[in-house]
Scaffold this active site. Sequence first.
Site, mmCIF file in Angstrom:
data_model
loop_
_atom_site.group_PDB
_atom_site.id
_atom_site.type_symbol
_atom_site.label_atom_id
_atom_site.label_comp_id
_atom_site.label_asym_id
_atom_site.label_seq_id
_atom_site.Cartn_x
_atom_site.Cartn_y
_atom_site.Cartn_z
ATOM 1 N N GLU A 38 11.269 4.927 -5.555
ATOM 2 C CA GLU A 38 10.840 5.339 -4.202
ATOM 3 C C GLU A 38 11.862 6.338 -3.625
ATOM 4 O OE1 GLU A 38 11.192 1.994 -1.549
ATOM 5 O OE2 GLU A 38 10.056 2.942 0.076
ATOM 6 N N LYS A 109 2.469 4.887 1.286
ATOM 7 C CA LYS A 109 2.881 3.477 1.457
ATOM 8 C C LYS A 109 2.235 2.851 2.695
ATOM 9 C CE LYS A 109 7.188 0.741 1.489
ATOM 10 N NZ LYS A 109 8.666 0.825 1.419
ATOM 11 N N CYS A 153 7.248 0.048 -3.225
ATOM 12 C CA CYS A 153 8.170 -1.022 -2.858
ATOM 13 C C CYS A 153 7.519 -2.187 -2.107
ATOM 14 C CB CYS A 153 9.355 -0.428 -2.097
ATOM 15 S SG CYS A 153 10.829 -1.476 -2.233
HETATM 16 C C1 ACM Z 1 11.342 -1.327 0.542
HETATM 17 O O1 ACM Z 1 10.137 -1.363 0.832
HETATM 18 N N1 ACM Z 1 11.963 -0.179 0.358
HETATM 19 C C2 ACM Z 1 12.099 -2.579 0.409
#
Ligand code: ACM
Length: 273
Positions: A38, A109, A153
């Site tokens: 990420e 995301k 993530c």
């Molecule tokens: C995350 O979502 N970077 C822990």
Amino acid sequence: MRVGLCQFAPKHGDVKANLDHIARALSRVEADLIVLPELCTTGYLFASRSEIAALSEPVPGGPTCEAMAALSRKSKAVIVWGMPQSADESIFNSAVMVTPQGEFNVYRKAHLFVDEKDLFDRGDSSFPVFDVSFPSPSGRGKGEGAKLGMLVCFDHFFPEAARSLALRGAQIICHPSNLVLEYAHTNSVTRAVENRVFWVLANRTGSETLGEKTLTFNGRSQIVAPDGRLLAGAGPESDELLVVDIDPAEALDKKVTPRNDLFLDRRTDLYLT
Ligand code: ACM
């Protein structure tokens, strides 16, 4: 086909150094699909939305996408990586996929972690799945295709996200991450097993400090099979390149036992939605 991941500690705010690092790493590996962490071109901790805005780029169309497309063409690998994406007034924490043919796919995301809520907009991608063919010109694999999904993530804490991808046919879930919670890695095995998919967790290493806050990113990237087997696993701190040969067709078989099919046995008449 051969899938791989690259675990490293991105240099905060230095896109060029990170792209150079990625180019060097990819020159040492042969794979059909490579997953990177990420926000791997920018680093993670930023003080304000304007700081991350300055490093955000359109997808495609910005220099990072151009550099990744060139790398994909050269290495003949599909590359999945995380970067901040600008789109009109919005900034998304996105996973981007580029193929050697120069096609781009993106996932934004959905589940923002802690202070990401101050920096990014919540993603609006409804967990798309992309049918990708792997020509394997170097003779790796059988020139097969596979359906790929991406999560970023913290998305892995929400089983509905991986389930949506699996129900749409994803065989491999690419998971660029910056994990900080010690127990988070267990989710890769759980999500792989409960959906019978391959899971490629590309986590980062190193730490970043912003004022009073220090985050240590805990590596341990891994590639997990649909039955939960750990096919490859990295250490907590080292730069690593991992590759394994997989048959993505294994993820088409949803049978847990001869009489239990993960999808056909679902009790959607009972679940809360
Ligand atoms: C995350 O979502 N970077 C822990």
